[in-house]
Write an enzyme that holds these catalytic residues in place. Sequence first.
Site, PDB file in Angstrom:
ATOM      1  N   SER A   1      71.448  32.082  35.907  1.00  0.00           N
ATOM      2  CA  SER A   1      70.202  32.810  36.166  1.00  0.00           C
ATOM      3  C   SER A   1      70.401  34.286  35.857  1.00  0.00           C
ATOM      4  O   SER A   1      71.445  34.868  36.208  1.00  0.00           O
ATOM      5  CB  SER A   1      69.784  32.658  37.626  1.00  0.00           C
ATOM      6  OG  SER A   1      68.708  33.541  37.903  1.00  0.00           O
TER       7      SER A   1
ATOM      8  N   TYR B   1      72.177  32.304  46.646  1.00  0.00           N
ATOM      9  CA  TYR B   1      71.754  31.796  45.338  1.00  0.00           C
ATOM     10  C   TYR B   1      72.447  32.580  44.214  1.00  0.00           C
ATOM     11  O   TYR B   1      72.965  32.003  43.255  1.00  0.00           O
ATOM     12  CB  TYR B   1      70.231  31.898  45.227  1.00  0.00           C
ATOM     13  CG  TYR B   1      69.688  31.459  43.892  1.00  0.00           C
ATOM     14  CD1 TYR B   1      69.550  30.114  43.584  1.00  0.00           C
ATOM     15  CD2 TYR B   1      69.341  32.398  42.917  1.00  0.00           C
ATOM     16  CE1 TYR B   1      69.065  29.710  42.350  1.00  0.00           C
ATOM     17  CE2 TYR B   1      68.847  32.005  41.691  1.00  0.00           C
ATOM     18  CZ  TYR B   1      68.714  30.659  41.411  1.00  0.00           C
ATOM     19  OH  TYR B   1      68.240  30.257  40.183  1.00  0.00           O
TER      20      TYR B   1
HETATM   21  N1  LIG Z   1      62.295  28.840  37.539  1.00  0.00           N
HETATM   22  C1  LIG Z   1      62.989  29.999  37.409  1.00  0.00           C
HETATM   23  O1  LIG Z   1      62.441  31.099  37.415  1.00  0.00           O
HETATM   24  C2  LIG Z   1      64.489  29.935  37.244  1.00  0.00           C
HETATM   25  C3  LIG Z   1      65.149  31.110  36.828  1.00  0.00           C
HETATM   26  C4  LIG Z   1      66.525  31.067  36.651  1.00  0.00           C
HETATM   27  C5  LIG Z   1      67.221  29.904  36.894  1.00  0.00           C
HETATM   28  N2  LIG Z   1      66.543  28.779  37.336  1.00  0.00           N
HETATM   29  C6  LIG Z   1      67.309  27.557  37.567  1.00  0.00           C
HETATM   30  O2  LIG Z   1      66.742  26.519  36.796  1.00  0.00           O
HETATM   31  C7  LIG Z   1      66.922  25.277  37.494  1.00  0.00           C
HETATM   32  C8  LIG Z   1      65.584  24.604  37.708  1.00  0.00           C
HETATM   33  O3  LIG Z   1      64.683  25.515  38.310  1.00  0.00           O
HETATM   34  P1  LIG Z   1      63.263  25.034  38.836  1.00  0.00           P
HETATM   35  O4  LIG Z   1      62.388  26.241  38.868  1.00  0.00           O
HETATM   36  O5  LIG Z   1      62.816  23.833  38.116  1.00  0.00           O
HETATM   37  O6  LIG Z   1      63.679  24.636  40.358  1.00  0.00           O
HETATM   38  P2  LIG Z   1      62.987  23.615  41.403  1.00  0.00           P
HETATM   39  O7  LIG Z   1      63.413  24.064  42.758  1.00  0.00           O
HETATM   40  O8  LIG Z   1      61.513  23.515  41.141  1.00  0.00           O
HETATM   41  O9  LIG Z   1      63.614  22.197  41.055  1.00  0.00           O
HETATM   42  C9  LIG Z   1      64.918  21.860  41.454  1.00  0.00           C
HETATM   43  C10 LIG Z   1      65.066  20.350  41.429  1.00  0.00           C
HETATM   44  O10 LIG Z   1      66.399  20.036  41.872  1.00  0.00           O
HETATM   45  C11 LIG Z   1      66.308  18.967  42.799  1.00  0.00           C
HETATM   46  N3  LIG Z   1      67.462  18.996  43.726  1.00  0.00           N
HETATM   47  C12 LIG Z   1      67.666  19.873  44.731  1.00  0.00           C
HETATM   48  N4  LIG Z   1      68.800  19.560  45.367  1.00  0.00           N
HETATM   49  C13 LIG Z   1      69.324  18.470  44.731  1.00  0.00           C
HETATM   50  C14 LIG Z   1      70.486  17.675  44.927  1.00  0.00           C
HETATM   51  N5  LIG Z   1      71.347  17.944  45.939  1.00  0.00           N
HETATM   52  N6  LIG Z   1      70.726  16.649  44.088  1.00  0.00           N
HETATM   53  C15 LIG Z   1      69.850  16.384  43.092  1.00  0.00           C
HETATM   54  N7  LIG Z   1      68.713  17.065  42.870  1.00  0.00           N
HETATM   55  C16 LIG Z   1      68.458  18.100  43.689  1.00  0.00           C
HETATM   56  C17 LIG Z   1      64.991  19.170  43.509  1.00  0.00           C
HETATM   57  O11 LIG Z   1      64.547  17.969  44.153  1.00  0.00           O
HETATM   58  C18 LIG Z   1      64.100  19.623  42.368  1.00  0.00           C
HETATM   59  O12 LIG Z   1      63.519  18.504  41.711  1.00  0.00           O
HETATM   60  C19 LIG Z   1      67.660  25.617  38.779  1.00  0.00           C
HETATM   61  O13 LIG Z   1      69.062  25.504  38.541  1.00  0.00           O
HETATM   62  C20 LIG Z   1      67.291  27.072  38.995  1.00  0.00           C
HETATM   63  O14 LIG Z   1      68.231  27.733  39.796  1.00  0.00           O
HETATM   64  C21 LIG Z   1      65.200  28.784  37.506  1.00  0.00           C
END
Ligand SMILES: NC(=O)c1ccc[n+]([C@@H]2O[C@H](COP(=O)([O-])OP(=O)(O)OC[C@H]3O[C@@H](n4cnc5c(N)ncnc54)[C@H](O)[C@@H]3O)[C@@H](O)[C@H]2O)c1
Length: 251
Positions: A144, A157
């Site tokens: 991230s 995080y």
């Molecule tokens: N959306 C953003 O702005 C952003 C920015 C930088 C990084 N990220 C990273 O991208 C990835 C996806 O982001 P997102 O916005 O879709 O997040 P989100 O929170 O919407 O989705 C995360 C998913 O992971 C699943 N999950 C959580 N714990 C779990 C576990 N123990 N085992 C299996 N599945 C599990 C959840 O059920 C969910 O479906 C993450 O790694 C997040 O940190 C997102």
Amino acid sequence: MSAGRLADRVIVITGAGQGLGRAYARRVADDGGVPVLTDLNEEAGEKAAADLGGRARFVRHDVADPDSCAELAETVRREFGVLHGLVNNAAVFSAIQMRPFWEIPVAEWDRVLAVNLRGPWLVTGALLPALRAAGDASVVNVASDAVDLGRPGYLHYIASKGGVVGLTKSMARELGDEGIRVNAISPGPTYTEVPRGTVSPEQRTAMRSAQALHRDAAPEDMVGVVSFLLSADARFVTGQTVHVSGGLVLS
Ligand SMILES: NC(=O)c1ccc[n+]([C@@H]2O[C@H](COP(=O)([O-])OP(=O)(O)OC[C@H]3O[C@@H](n4cnc5c(N)ncnc54)[C@H](O)[C@@H]3O)[C@@H](O)[C@H]2O)c1
């Protein structure tokens, strides 16, 4: 047989029930691959896989649980024999509430680190035999840009994603002899169908201004880079973290 950049390549995407993981799974399918979606949330994961149709498959899986990772590995071995790619996307993210680091409960710190950092390590280790069997597998971890920004309000995080960057580099060196590549994508703020508490409206505006490209990012802005890293087009790229944030962070 299918056509496309990822034709017939079996790719596990963790946390693919919603948000970015679901978008990565769709792109894998669109590029001719076989997406294996995993998630803790069974209902969302089943629906996401059903929406993709075709050869998409869902496996309920907790990335933080070694036994669950072993079960996933056994399913992949039994059903596919080999694994060409893995996207370590699952994380505790959208459910996080921002607060000063000294107010983060220890149990919450432990859970975030267990899922976001121990998870990619456990999943990659469990799936290694299947990745080895492919001969030219690619692992994509998810970092991230919040790490580079030093964003306040969710230190657990940030620490977990900083760890993912280091893990990516060392895994790339440890697995290079076997032809397995390991890279990371580092998204900036990306707006999915899931509401979250880690960006206030003011912060959203400020980050958009700070980007070289002054617009909000959508999942579609991330998926091509993940597809590229999974594909043979990136055959000589490993140990890298690719920032996909419209120039928010310049490395
Ligand atoms: N959306 C953003 O702005 C952003 C920015 C930088 C990084 N990220 C990273 O991208 C990835 C996806 O982001 P997102 O916005 O879709 O997040 P989100 O929170 O919407 O989705 C995360 C998913 O992971 C699943 N999950 C959580 N714990 C779990 C576990 N123990 N085992 C299996 N599945 C599990 C959840 O059920 C969910 O479906 C993450 O790694 C997040 O940190 C997102």
